[in-house]
Design a protein around this motif. Structure first.
Motif, PDB file in Angstrom:
ATOM      1  N   GLU A   9     -32.632 -66.432  22.494  1.00  0.00           N
ATOM      2  CA  GLU A   9     -32.519 -67.132  21.213  1.00  0.00           C
ATOM      3  C   GLU A   9     -31.166 -66.869  20.565  1.00  0.00           C
ATOM      4  N   PHE A  10     -30.673 -65.640  20.658  1.00  0.00           N
ATOM      5  CA  PHE A  10     -29.346 -65.345  20.111  1.00  0.00           C
ATOM      6  C   PHE A  10     -28.289 -66.188  20.822  1.00  0.00           C
ATOM      7  N   ALA A  11     -28.357 -66.247  22.147  1.00  0.00           N
ATOM      8  CA  ALA A  11     -27.376 -67.018  22.915  1.00  0.00           C
ATOM      9  C   ALA A  11     -27.436 -68.495  22.548  1.00  0.00           C
ATOM     10  N   ARG A  12     -28.647 -69.015  22.349  1.00  0.00           N
ATOM     11  CA  ARG A  12     -28.791 -70.425  21.965  1.00  0.00           C
ATOM     12  C   ARG A  12     -28.140 -70.675  20.608  1.00  0.00           C
ATOM     13  N   ALA A  13     -28.399 -69.774  19.647  1.00  0.00           N
ATOM     14  CA  ALA A  13     -27.809 -69.925  18.316  1.00  0.00           C
ATOM     15  C   ALA A  13     -26.293 -69.807  18.378  1.00  0.00           C
ATOM     16  N   TRP A  14     -25.800 -68.888  19.191  1.00  0.00           N
ATOM     17  CA  TRP A  14     -24.356 -68.674  19.318  1.00  0.00           C
ATOM     18  C   TRP A  14     -23.663 -69.934  19.847  1.00  0.00           C
ATOM     19  N   ASP A  15     -24.332 -70.635  20.727  1.00  0.00           N
ATOM     20  CA  ASP A  15     -23.729 -71.813  21.375  1.00  0.00           C
ATOM     21  C   ASP A  15     -23.985 -73.114  20.628  1.00  0.00           C
ATOM     22  N   THR A  16     -24.710 -73.082  19.511  1.00  0.00           N
ATOM     23  CA  THR A  16     -25.053 -74.299  18.786  1.00  0.00           C
ATOM     24  C   THR A  16     -23.888 -74.766  17.920  1.00  0.00           C
ATOM     25  N   PRO A  17     -23.402 -75.997  18.103  1.00  0.00           N
ATOM     26  CA  PRO A  17     -22.323 -76.508  17.248  1.00  0.00           C
ATOM     27  C   PRO A  17     -22.715 -76.473  15.781  1.00  0.00           C
ATOM     28  N   GLY A  18     -21.778 -76.093  14.934  1.00  0.00           N
ATOM     29  CA  GLY A  18     -22.034 -76.024  13.501  1.00  0.00           C
ATOM     30  C   GLY A  18     -22.419 -74.644  13.017  1.00  0.00           C
ATOM     31  N   HIS A  19     -22.933 -73.813  13.903  1.00  0.00           N
ATOM     32  CA  HIS A  19     -23.265 -72.455  13.492  1.00  0.00           C
ATOM     33  C   HIS A  19     -21.978 -71.638  13.298  1.00  0.00           C
ATOM     34  N   THR A  20     -22.016 -70.733  12.348  1.00  0.00           N
ATOM     35  CA  THR A  20     -20.840 -69.924  12.012  1.00  0.00           C
ATOM     36  C   THR A  20     -20.937 -68.586  12.730  1.00  0.00           C
ATOM     37  N   ARG A  21     -20.052 -68.369  13.669  1.00  0.00           N
ATOM     38  CA  ARG A  21     -20.148 -67.155  14.489  1.00  0.00           C
ATOM     39  C   ARG A  21     -18.868 -66.333  14.360  1.00  0.00           C
ATOM     40  N   TYR A  22     -19.033 -65.027  14.576  1.00  0.00           N
ATOM     41  CA  TYR A  22     -17.869 -64.143  14.546  1.00  0.00           C
ATOM     42  C   TYR A  22     -18.147 -62.934  15.423  1.00  0.00           C
ATOM     43  N   GLN A  23     -17.159 -62.570  16.222  1.00  0.00           N
ATOM     44  CA  GLN A  23     -17.252 -61.376  17.059  1.00  0.00           C
ATOM     45  C   GLN A  23     -16.131 -60.422  16.674  1.00  0.00           C
ATOM     46  N   LEU A  24     -16.512 -59.231  16.210  1.00  0.00           N
ATOM     47  CA  LEU A  24     -15.502 -58.232  15.882  1.00  0.00           C
ATOM     48  C   LEU A  24     -14.818 -57.753  17.156  1.00  0.00           C
ATOM     49  N   PRO A  25     -13.557 -57.368  17.083  1.00  0.00           N
ATOM     50  CA  PRO A  25     -12.919 -56.748  18.243  1.00  0.00           C
ATOM     51  C   PRO A  25     -13.678 -55.473  18.622  1.00  0.00           C
ATOM     52  N   ASP A  26     -13.775 -55.203  19.921  1.00  0.00           N
ATOM     53  CA  ASP A  26     -14.415 -53.964  20.358  1.00  0.00           C
ATOM     54  C   ASP A  26     -13.677 -52.765  19.761  1.00  0.00           C
ATOM     55  N   ILE A  27     -14.425 -51.779  19.299  1.00  0.00           N
ATOM     56  CA  ILE A  27     -13.844 -50.581  18.707  1.00  0.00           C
ATOM     57  C   ILE A  27     -13.923 -49.432  19.709  1.00  0.00           C
ATOM     58  N   ASP A  28     -12.769 -48.924  20.124  1.00  0.00           N
ATOM     59  CA  ASP A  28     -12.704 -47.729  20.970  1.00  0.00           C
ATOM     60  C   ASP A  28     -12.830 -46.526  20.035  1.00  0.00           C
ATOM     61  N   ILE A  29     -14.017 -45.965  19.964  1.00  0.00           N
ATOM     62  CA  ILE A  29     -14.309 -44.961  18.948  1.00  0.00           C
ATOM     63  C   ILE A  29     -13.403 -43.736  19.070  1.00  0.00           C
TER      64      ILE A  29
END
Length: 208
Positions: A9-29
């Motif tokens: 379901e997350f993947a479907r929402a991520w790929d849906t046009p019009g949805h607002t998505r954001y991925q933070l850069p990976d953090i090397d702790i």
């Protein structure tokens, strides 16, 4: 291996046009620790620690993200095994992304994928609470789903985070909030809290 239903379901929402998505850069702790902090005792943060933190935070968001969650408002219930991991439901009063002075009830269903070390949170409009009463989420912002994950190796873990809002059209005001978050030079609030409170290690920000 078949993808777990919440992750699907997350993947479907991520790929849906019009949805607002954001991925933070990976953090090397460990890289951020070395550059921006001093610790009371030497610390190499591990991927095992990172996943332990994510699992704890899933059930107790108020403990680990107190800036976001109103004190005393978080609850989790119905934690049980399934699909090779664990499910739980949770609720909390959270700051609105665009109006952080306001809090509204956020309802989420979560799946903890221990094998892949990934937690998927699905925002829902209604949810049966721990006492069986029907809870209703606030309507001041679109529903959103979040994925928290541990990546990298055991001695060089990467904190991964992405979010998708179920909007009709991409909301650039929302993405600006996360761009500001991504620009922070510090570890996420939950990581600082875990180091201080769970690992018992003094942590001090430096001017870096």
């Amino acid at each position: 291996m078949m993808q777990q239903p919440f992750e699907t379901e997350f993947a479907r929402a991520w790929d849906t046009p019009g949805h607002t998505r954001y991925q933070l850069p990976d953090i090397d702790i460990n890289q951020v620790l070395a550059a921006r902090y001093t610790t009371g005792t030497p610390l190499t943060f591990t991927r095992t620690m990172l996943w332990d933190m994510e699992a704890r935070k899933a059930a107790h968001p108020g403990t680990y993200i107190p800036y976001v969650v109103q004190a005393g408002s978080d609850r989790s219930w119905d934690r049980h095994d399934g699909d090779g991991g664990e499910y739980l439901d949770r609720c909390s009063m959270q700051r609105l992304w665009l109006h952080p002075e306001q809090y509204e009830l956020i309802l989420e269903r979560a799946f903890l994928n221990h094998r892949e070390q990934k937690v998927t949170f699905l925002g829902v409009p209604e949810l049966c609470g721990p006492d069986g009463a029907l809870l209703h989420a606030g309507t001041g912002q679109p529903l959103f789903h979040v994925e928290h994950a541990a990546g990298g190796g055991e001695s060089q873990p990467l904190n991964r985070w992405r979010i998708v809002h179920l909007t009709q059209a991409v909301d650039h005001q929302l993405t600006a909030v996360f761009e500001h978050m991504a620009a922070s030079p510090w570890l996420a609030e939950h990581t600082e809290i875990y180091i201080r409170d769970n690992l018992g290690i003094e942590l001090t920000r430096t001017s870096g």
